[in-house]
Design a protein around this motif. Structure first.
Motif, mmCIF file in Angstrom:
data_model
loop_
_atom_site.group_PDB
_atom_site.id
_atom_site.type_symbol
_atom_site.label_atom_id
_atom_site.label_comp_id
_atom_site.label_asym_id
_atom_site.label_seq_id
_atom_site.Cartn_x
_atom_site.Cartn_y
_atom_site.Cartn_z
ATOM 1 N N ARG A 46 -14.204 11.482 4.415
ATOM 2 C CA ARG A 46 -13.925 12.970 3.795
ATOM 3 C C ARG A 46 -14.307 13.469 2.726
ATOM 4 O O ARG A 46 -14.701 14.701 2.277
ATOM 5 C CB ARG A 46 -12.533 13.355 4.178
ATOM 6 C CG ARG A 46 -12.263 13.754 5.414
ATOM 7 C CD ARG A 46 -10.917 13.447 5.963
ATOM 8 N NE ARG A 46 -10.336 12.574 5.293
ATOM 9 C CZ ARG A 46 -9.372 12.503 4.393
ATOM 10 N NH1 ARG A 46 -8.482 13.628 4.446
ATOM 11 N NH2 ARG A 46 -8.828 11.491 3.947
ATOM 12 N N PHE A 56 -6.081 -0.910 4.675
ATOM 13 C CA PHE A 56 -5.081 -1.884 5.560
ATOM 14 C C PHE A 56 -5.400 -2.012 6.931
ATOM 15 O O PHE A 56 -5.809 -0.895 7.716
ATOM 16 C CB PHE A 56 -3.641 -0.742 5.588
ATOM 17 C CG PHE A 56 -2.467 -1.836 5.910
ATOM 18 C CD1 PHE A 56 -1.565 -1.724 4.777
ATOM 19 C CD2 PHE A 56 -2.210 -2.250 7.118
ATOM 20 C CE1 PHE A 56 -0.290 -2.716 5.096
ATOM 21 C CE2 PHE A 56 -1.111 -3.124 7.350
ATOM 22 C CZ PHE A 56 -0.253 -3.378 6.384
ATOM 23 N N SER A 65 -13.754 1.294 9.724
ATOM 24 C CA SER A 65 -13.319 2.552 9.000
ATOM 25 C C SER A 65 -12.541 2.256 7.824
ATOM 26 O O SER A 65 -12.412 3.025 7.172
ATOM 27 C CB SER A 65 -12.332 3.155 10.126
ATOM 28 O OG SER A 65 -13.120 3.615 11.167
ATOM 29 N N ASN A 74 0.645 -1.127 0.183
ATOM 30 C CA ASN A 74 -0.181 -0.060 0.002
ATOM 31 C C ASN A 74 0.746 1.252 0.002
ATOM 32 O O ASN A 74 0.369 2.274 0.451
ATOM 33 C CB ASN A 74 -0.900 -0.041 1.058
ATOM 34 C CG ASN A 74 -0.634 0.373 2.409
ATOM 35 O OD1 ASN A 74 0.600 0.069 2.496
ATOM 36 N ND2 ASN A 74 -1.291 0.711 3.305
ATOM 37 N N GLN A 78 -5.022 2.261 15.215
ATOM 38 C CA GLN A 78 -5.569 2.735 13.843
ATOM 39 C C GLN A 78 -6.977 3.475 14.162
ATOM 40 O O GLN A 78 -7.584 3.912 13.204
ATOM 41 C CB GLN A 78 -6.321 1.083 13.367
ATOM 42 C CG GLN A 78 -5.801 0.799 12.152
ATOM 43 C CD GLN A 78 -6.030 -0.283 11.538
ATOM 44 O OE1 GLN A 78 -6.748 -0.392 10.578
ATOM 45 N NE2 GLN A 78 -6.186 -1.330 12.370
ATOM 46 N N GLU A 84 -16.999 9.622 14.482
ATOM 47 C CA GLU A 84 -15.939 10.662 14.056
ATOM 48 C C GLU A 84 -14.945 9.958 13.281
ATOM 49 O O GLU A 84 -14.353 10.315 12.367
ATOM 50 C CB GLU A 84 -15.214 11.556 14.932
ATOM 51 C CG GLU A 84 -15.979 12.807 15.669
ATOM 52 C CD GLU A 84 -15.277 13.191 16.884
ATOM 53 O OE1 GLU A 84 -14.916 14.222 16.788
ATOM 54 O OE2 GLU A 84 -15.564 12.603 18.000
ATOM 55 N N ASP A 85 -14.518 8.679 13.842
ATOM 56 C CA ASP A 85 -13.473 7.859 13.068
ATOM 57 C C ASP A 85 -13.925 7.541 11.842
ATOM 58 O O ASP A 85 -13.201 7.368 10.549
ATOM 59 C CB ASP A 85 -13.021 6.808 13.857
ATOM 60 C CG ASP A 85 -11.825 6.071 13.492
ATOM 61 O OD1 ASP A 85 -11.003 6.843 13.810
ATOM 62 O OD2 ASP A 85 -11.813 4.780 13.150
ATOM 63 N N LEU A 144 -13.897 10.161 9.426
ATOM 64 C CA LEU A 144 -12.653 10.505 8.720
ATOM 65 C C LEU A 144 -12.341 9.974 7.411
ATOM 66 O O LEU A 144 -11.705 10.403 6.493
ATOM 67 C CB LEU A 144 -11.551 10.213 9.843
ATOM 68 C CG LEU A 144 -10.085 10.623 9.651
ATOM 69 C CD1 LEU A 144 -10.000 12.105 9.571
ATOM 70 C CD2 LEU A 144 -9.289 9.877 10.378
ATOM 71 N N SER A 145 -12.907 8.549 7.175
ATOM 72 C CA SER A 145 -12.572 7.816 6.001
ATOM 73 C C SER A 145 -13.689 8.423 4.919
ATOM 74 O O SER A 145 -13.470 8.037 3.923
ATOM 75 C CB SER A 145 -13.050 6.415 6.504
ATOM 76 O OG SER A 145 -12.217 5.886 7.292
ATOM 77 N N THR A 184 -13.606 3.523 3.294
ATOM 78 C CA THR A 184 -12.640 4.088 2.203
ATOM 79 C C THR A 184 -12.907 3.717 0.929
ATOM 80 O O THR A 184 -12.333 4.053 -0.125
ATOM 81 C CB THR A 184 -11.345 4.097 2.463
ATOM 82 O OG1 THR A 184 -10.806 2.766 2.536
ATOM 83 C CG2 THR A 184 -10.970 4.700 3.851
#
Ligand SMILES: Nc1ncnc2c1ncn2[C@@H]1O[C@H](COP(=O)(O)OP(=O)(O)OP(=O)(O)O)[C@@H](O)[C@H]1O
Ligand SMILES: Nc1ncnc2c1ncn2[C@@H]1O[C@H](COP(=O)(O)OP(=O)(O)OP(=O)(O)O)[C@@H](O)[C@H]1O
Ligand SMILES: O=C(O)CCCC[C@@H]1SC[C@@H]2NC(=O)N[C@@H]21
Ligand SMILES: [Mg+2]
Ligand SMILES: [Mg+2]
Lengths: 198, 212, 191, 212
Positions: free
Chosen positions: D90, D67, D133, D39, D75, D83-84, D87-88, D137
């Motif tokens: 955004r 990952f 999370s 990655n 992580q 919130e976590d 964040l992914s 993404t």
């Protein structure tokens, strides 16, 4: 991490965070520029204290706020009283106390998240000079997440010493630092893996 | 046993006397909390606790309980393996210490790594060092909290053999049921209380059933 | 060579983690009547300067101050809120920001030696911090500079001890975890 | 692939195309280093590396590799689960983000825990959050480095099922050979190089033999 915020539904709780910060800044300016006498100072302290119940905070909260300032009042007031004059002592100490009480009022009635958002907006113009306000907000949140993790490391190191029957004293900071720095490297990888910091 | 006002362990009445005892149970069932009681890292909020007949809070008169944590990282207190083992040997005169520490490292397959930064050891080597340092304190009882997670087949077997072959009693907390099966006795924790205790095979079966 | 290819992430993580470390060290505290406590946070500040260097360390300190400003109890003894920036400790906190830059500059980029680390913490971690802290304390409290400076002497034994501890620790950390001193990253690369 | 002047991986010539591929091998054999190459967390010092036909160092044009690390602690980047996950997300407009994050949490059995401090989650919940999370993404490929080692039987099974049931390709680094056996293909690393690659069952057998 426990925030100093106390939930509530009073007028100050509902007011936008930005407005509260602006009012606070203006009051600070006013308090330091206005030529106060003893009566004026006492008046300011009464008004600021009255805001606590108006905001829906308990009398107890007001009492606590004053109690926290006891040393400041005693030492600062005492020193000014002896070194300068009783009037100066009341006026100058009163100014500082009124300002600190106001600041605490804002802190107690505004959520961390809202203040973070205000901070992000205040910093927005910095984008032009290459500072990214989103990164700053991210750094602050990241730190809030890390505080319990690092204090967990401190507890682990404490346990490890006791389990081996040793007391390292200040040397215990070494394993704490190693854990912390290694953790930083892992977090860095995790940030990248989520597409941050590319 | 309360922590932060929450009751974490309750109604634990238990007498363990087998030389090797496994402690199993779900995440958060209270295994680690129980282990920390045994070596006085936590204080029970009520009840009576005796380890090898003595009070773990007793300080110098208490039993010497060696504790191997899951995360070897937090357990390595000195910059290099040699210094770390020497720390456990402070009762020895200075001259002897270094000599003895070298022997301990060699006995755990860490010869040649005496002076490298501990952070460059591999996961398995770090776990071995943590165990070496604990055993160097000559404990009366060893408690190990998931000592083989993170290890490969060979290292897990090596660490398992090492712990199960000790000549002091062992209390082994683990999610690895094959390893648990090699103990004599087992305790199954569930939600902060003891759900079963007895021969290892029986208790492990019960745990497998409860998860099915 | 180690070449973390996404340096900003690594930078961000180190600053955040160090800021958290400074906060955690704030739980070790001796409150004093003057309103300025003796605190282990200064140890964290000195270490930040030595380990993170002149560019990242001030950002780590600023994170702590920003968290305090938005009302989190991150300062010594669990204090926080906007009030502290109008209080007697404000100057010391500003001194931390400047101080870590000075520490980082004196400690330099190469291998850290104990005398360099020691000099850095004495000058940046004590000298600079007092230089900002004492006058600001006098200003806020209205007590003249002389007596204020005299009263700040109570911090000196503790701060000297912390400077010694930070020096020994940083040098030991270099042996225990050499990678901690890697300075990859955008912030450093801008140099 | 060199780190600090040491050569960690060499002569790795490998083409993986099965949807689910296990990576096994001893501690320190280079599994994690290999995963970090995939990655773009590390740069190869030589050779050619293509992931899904693209260069992992390629930035925006590179493949999106999700990952999952062993330790969920490192992580979870934000103070609360909601919130976590946000964040992914955004890339989504602010308004949608919260809504979508709630859905993601619910889909991973974390409904009701949106706003609790992440530090109070249990080990299993933390690993589930970390996976949620990462999956939020929308990665093209998921790499997981020993994601079940700290988990109990039930949580390990749950996380294993979740990862093996994904509809994107999975590369799973693990010491748990039962879990590895559920993949289609396996690679065995030894001393920084590939010792075997092929059907999962064959390679696992080879590993067991090499450890015996
Ligand atoms: N310091 C603490 N403060 C508050 N709660 C705690 C603390 N330590 C443990 N707990 C809680 O106590 C319970 C038991 O935790 P413990 O670590 O003993 O579980 P465990 O059986 O060892 O789990 P695992 O298999 O995940 O290691 C959990 O619900 C945990 O959240
Ligand atoms: N940053 C680094 N600096 C120096 N050496 C490193 C670094 N990262 C890894 N290594 C070394 O590279 C080798 C391979 O490490 P890696 O983490 O890839 O192994 P692994 O197969 O994942 O092992 P494990 O099963 O223990 O996780 C090891 O010898 C390790 O010590
Ligand atoms: O927490 C704060 O508000 C800041 C405290 C500042 C304390 C100063 S820093 C230098 C000196 N050394 C100490 O231990 N305390 C003071
Ligand atoms: Mg546990
Ligand atoms: Mg690995």
């Amino acid at each position: 991490m426990i925030s100093l915020y106390r939930p509530g539904t009073g007028i100050l709780h509902r007011m936008p965070a930005g407005a509260k910060l602006l009012l606070l800044a203006l009051s600070a300016l006013g308090l330091s520029l206005l030529p106060l006498d003893v009566n004026g100072t006492i008046g300011a302290l009464v008004v600021v204290s009255a805001l606590y119940p108006v905001a829906g905070l308990s009398w107890r909260a007001l009492g606590e706020a004053w109690w926290r300032l006891r040393w400041l009042m005693l030492v600062l007031g005492g020193a000014l009283w002896l070194l300068v004059s009783p009037t100066e002592a009341v006026v100058n100490t009163g100014r500082v106390v009124a300002l600190l009480l106001l600041a605490e009022l804002v802190t107690r009635t505004t959520r961390t998240g809202e203040l973070l958002e205000v901070l992000r907006r205040i910093l927005a113009p910095l984008r032009r000079v290459g500072v990214d306000p989103d990164s700053i907000a991210l750094a602050l949140s990241l730190t809030i997440t890390m505080i319990p993790v690092i204090s967990g490391f401190a507890a682990q190191v404490r346990d490890a010493q006791r389990a081996r029957g040793v007391r390292l004293g200040p040397r215990a900071a070494l394993p704490l630092m190693v854990l912390t720095m290694r953790h930083a490297d892992d977090v860095g990888d995790a940030l990248v893996a989520r597409g941050i910091g590319r | 046993m309360d922590v932060d006002g929450r009751s974490i362990l309750r109604d634990v009445t238990l007498t363990l006397c087998a030389p090797r005892c496994a402690v199993i149970g779900a995440n958060g069932s209270g295994k680690s909390t129980f282990a920390r009681l045994l070596n006085g890292l936590r204080t029970p909020s009520g009840g009576r606790l005796r380890v090898l007949g003595r009070d773990p809070q007793g300080g110098a008169s208490g039993p010497r309980v060696g504790f191997v944590f899951t995360n070897p990282e937090a357990q390595i207190l000195m910059p290099t393996p040699l210094e770390d083992v020497e720390l456990s040997l402070r009762h020895l005169p200075r001259g002897e210490r270094r000599e003895r520490a070298r022997e301990v490292l060699a006995a755990h397959g860490l010869a040649g790594l005496e002076d490298v930064p501990a952070s460059t050891l591999s996961g398995g080597q770090r776990q071995l060092l943590a165990i070496a340092s604990v055993l160097a304190t000559a404990p009366d009882l060893v408690v190990a909290d998931e000592p083989t997670t993170l290890l490969d087949l060979r290292n897990a077997r090596r660490v398992g053999d090492l712990l199960l072959g000790l000549d002091v009693p062992l209390i082994l907390l683990t999610h690895d049921l094959e390893l648990a099966a090699r103990c004599d006795e087992a305790v199954l924790f569930e939600d902060g209380t003891v759900r079963a205790v007895g021969g290892a095979a029986t208790v492990i079966d019960e745990y497998r059933r409860s998860c099915a | 060579m180690t070449e973390p290819t996404r340096p900003l992430g690594a930078d961000l993580a180190r600053m955040a983690v160090f800021a958290a470390l400074i906060v955690v060290l704030g739980m070790v505290v001796v409150p004093l009547p003057g309103g300025v406590p003796i605190t282990a946070q200064t140890l964290g500040v000195m270490l930040a300067g030595l380990v993170l260097g002149a560019r990242r360390a001030p950002l780590a300190v600023l994170i702590v101050l920003a968290l305090a400003a938005i009302g989190l109890p991150v300062l010594a003894g669990g204090r926080g809120g906007l009030g502290v920036f109008a209080g007697p400790t404000a100057g010391y906190m500003l001194g931390w920001v400047v101080g870590v830059v000075v520490i980082g500059l004196i400690a330099g980029r190469g291998r850290l030696t104990w005398w360099r680390a020691g000099l850095a913490t004495l000058v940046g971690g004590i000298g600079v911090v007092y230089l900002f802290g004492v006058p600001a304390q006098a200003l806020v409290t209205g007590v003249p500079l002389g007596p204020t400076a005299l009263s700040a002497l109570v911090f000196l034994p503790g701060d000297l001890l912390k400077a010694a501890v930070a020096t020994v620790l940083a040098v030991a950390l270099q042996r225990a975890y050499p990678r901690a001193f890697d300075r990859p990253g955008v912030v450093a690369r801008a140099a």
